[in-house]
Design an enzyme around this catalytic site. Sequence first.
Site, PDB file in Angstrom:
ATOM      1  N   GLY A   1      -4.013  -4.245   6.294  1.00 34.08           N
ATOM      2  CA  GLY A   1      -3.029  -3.971   7.337  1.00 34.08           C
ATOM      3  C   GLY A   1      -3.264  -2.603   7.945  1.00 34.08           C
TER       4      GLY A   1
ATOM      5  N   ASP B   1      -7.214   3.038  -2.922  1.00 34.32           N
ATOM      6  CA  ASP B   1      -7.915   3.091  -1.637  1.00 34.32           C
ATOM      7  C   ASP B   1      -8.166   4.561  -1.302  1.00 34.32           C
ATOM      8  OD1 ASP B   1      -8.931   2.794   0.903  1.00 34.32           O
ATOM      9  OD2 ASP B   1      -7.167   1.784   1.739  1.00 34.32           O
TER      10      ASP B   1
ATOM     11  N   LYS C   1      -1.154  -1.021  -4.400  1.00 32.45           N
ATOM     12  CA  LYS C   1      -2.345  -0.230  -4.050  1.00 32.45           C
ATOM     13  C   LYS C   1      -1.865   1.177  -3.788  1.00 32.45           C
ATOM     14  CE  LYS C   1      -4.684  -0.015   0.424  1.00 32.45           C
ATOM     15  NZ  LYS C   1      -5.331  -0.827   1.489  1.00 32.45           N
TER      16      LYS C   1
ATOM     17  N   ASP D   1     -13.600  -1.649   3.295  1.00 28.00           N
ATOM     18  CA  ASP D   1     -12.667  -1.794   4.419  1.00 28.00           C
ATOM     19  C   ASP D   1     -13.373  -1.236   5.664  1.00 28.00           C
ATOM     20  OD1 ASP D   1     -10.618  -1.496   6.296  1.00 28.00           O
ATOM     21  OD2 ASP D   1      -9.243  -0.405   5.005  1.00 28.00           O
TER      22      ASP D   1
ATOM     23  N   SER E   1       0.860  -1.178   0.000  1.00 27.49           N
ATOM     24  CA  SER E   1       0.000   0.000   0.000  1.00 27.49           C
ATOM     25  C   SER E   1       0.901   1.234   0.000  1.00 27.49           C
ATOM     26  CB  SER E   1      -0.875  -0.039   1.260  1.00 27.49           C
ATOM     27  OG  SER E   1      -1.592   1.159   1.408  1.00 27.49           O
TER      28      SER E   1
ATOM     29  N   LYS F   1      -2.984   5.107  -2.525  1.00 25.12           N
ATOM     30  CA  LYS F   1      -3.998   5.894  -1.825  1.00 25.12           C
ATOM     31  C   LYS F   1      -4.440   7.026  -2.749  1.00 25.12           C
ATOM     32  CE  LYS F   1      -3.932   3.846   2.230  1.00 25.12           C
ATOM     33  NZ  LYS F   1      -5.139   3.259   2.833  1.00 25.12           N
TER      34      LYS F   1
ATOM     35  N   GLU G   1     -11.156   0.704  -3.251  1.00 26.96           N
ATOM     36  CA  GLU G   1     -11.396   0.400  -1.838  1.00 26.96           C
ATOM     37  C   GLU G   1     -11.999   1.607  -1.127  1.00 26.96           C
ATOM     38  OE1 GLU G   1      -7.890  -1.263  -0.032  1.00 26.96           O
ATOM     39  OE2 GLU G   1      -8.583  -0.885   2.010  1.00 26.96           O
TER      40      GLU G   1
ATOM     41  N   LYS H   1      -9.657  -6.942   8.147  1.00 22.36           N
ATOM     42  CA  LYS H   1      -8.707  -6.533   9.179  1.00 22.36           C
ATOM     43  C   LYS H   1      -9.271  -7.070  10.483  1.00 22.36           C
ATOM     44  CE  LYS H   1      -7.148  -2.302   6.916  1.00 22.36           C
ATOM     45  NZ  LYS H   1      -7.300  -0.832   6.843  1.00 22.36           N
TER      46      LYS H   1
HETATM   47  O1  OSB Z   1      -7.088   1.815   4.663  1.00 23.41           O
HETATM   48  O2  OSB Z   1      -5.962   0.058   4.382  1.00 23.41           O
HETATM   49  C1  OSB Z   1      -6.091   1.167   4.918  1.00 23.41           C
HETATM   50  C2  OSB Z   1      -2.960   1.996   6.934  1.00 23.41           C
HETATM   51  C3  OSB Z   1      -3.514   2.650   8.016  1.00 23.41           C
HETATM   52  C4  OSB Z   1      -4.870   2.837   8.046  1.00 23.41           C
HETATM   53  C5  OSB Z   1      -5.678   2.384   7.011  1.00 23.41           C
HETATM   54  C6  OSB Z   1      -5.133   1.713   5.938  1.00 23.41           C
HETATM   55  C7  OSB Z   1      -3.738   1.550   5.876  1.00 23.41           C
HETATM   56  C8  OSB Z   1      -3.049   0.964   4.738  1.00 23.41           C
HETATM   57  C9  OSB Z   1      -1.700   0.336   4.979  1.00 23.41           C
HETATM   58  O3  OSB Z   1      -3.452   1.004   3.609  1.00 23.41           O
HETATM   59  C10 OSB Z   1      -1.776  -1.136   5.095  1.00 23.41           C
HETATM   60  C11 OSB Z   1      -0.471  -1.729   5.590  1.00 23.41           C
HETATM   61  O4  OSB Z   1       0.421  -1.911   4.776  1.00 23.41           O
HETATM   62  O5  OSB Z   1      -0.341  -2.016   6.793  1.00 23.41           O
HETATM   63 MG    MG Z   2      -8.253   0.650   3.359  1.00 21.97          MG
END
Ligand code: OSB
Ligand code: MG
Length: 390
Positions: free
Chosen positions: A305, A203, A176, A253, A150, A178, A228, A277
Amino acid sequence: MTVTASARSLALPAPVTIDCIELRLLRLELVRPFETSFGRTESRLIPLVVLHADGLTGWGEIVALEEPLFNYETVRTACVVIEHHFAPALLGAAFRALDDVGVALRRFRGHPMARAGLELAWVDLMARANGQSVSQVLGGVRARVEVGVSLGIEATFDALIDLVAEHLAQGYRRIKVKIKPGWDVDVLRRIRARFPSILLSVDANAAYTLADADHLAALDAYALLMIEQPLAHDDLVDHSVLQGRVRTSLCLDESITSQRVARHALDLGSCRIINMKMSRVGGYGEALAIHDLCAARSVPLWCGGMLETGIGRAHNLALASLPGFTLPGDISASRRYYARDVLAQPIEVAPDGTVEVPAGLGIGVEIDTDYIESQMVDRLEVGRRRRVAR
Ligand code: OSB
Ligand code: MG
């Protein structure tokens, strides 16, 4: 493949009594700031949970952020709810089954990340006591899991493109990125110009509204695996309307907070893919229920994550070894986030984009307690730790 019921119903030969619950709060710097539509994280305050029962120990992690930006929980609310409500409900109780901690906390509302921290520690403890790995206890079927990465919002397109190239070179099987209004279509156009055929997803962390439906439909041009959580963190109905207006599969999510909500989302057509999660849904019990729902309906599922240390990451690997996890998870190498992890051996991504599911006892990783001690900024202990000679 099916998960055998015997693996799930596994219980200790004799009950153990939880005598102490410790929270060790660490401050860890990220190797580079991680920015999402809700904010920028430069370092993390992380409560690790250490559960003690009759001389046995289990480790969990609480992934709440310091501010209520992802869900309503924070590091502080998690500590308070454990100290004043959850710990008193567990201390002194005799437990033996996988879901005993979850059941003991069932009467309390909310606070899934606090709840999950305790449940994770219990399942680790139980697996260790039983001479098994958590993956084995859960009925895992894979020795390695496929992973993606991510990538956050960057200052420039070029910086992001470089990060994409770097992580593809490390083997990650899915990228992925953001997105947020103003950092979406142009980003995807540039990534696709350079990497036409990679597995790519986005995402939004709830940054859009239904008024952006036409704009989001323009993302259909970039052959994304999924979009996402484009809309509000607690929404299902607008997502269902949006899914009717975009060709790309939506993945939820933030919105998926329990098995029941997951069922509603699938029944409403709010998404076609689910991000799991454990911390968001309250731990292993609810996560397994969502896993089984998705498996029964052939809904693609993957493990998300929350910038975990190696302890949370090891739990995620055990969970992702279950058969229903059909897409690469956000389970990156330790070094993606931390210069030094809390494990003796960092978690590594192999050149083929997989990570080994730890096969040792419990979560199967060696915890570097000296390093944890050196980074600890606070500690809370509820109950009294018994000295047991063994
Ligand atoms: O939305 O998936 C998410 C990290 C912190 C809060 C929300 C998210 C995320 C990530 C990172 O996208 C996921 C990771 O690599 O731990
Ligand atoms: Mg997410």
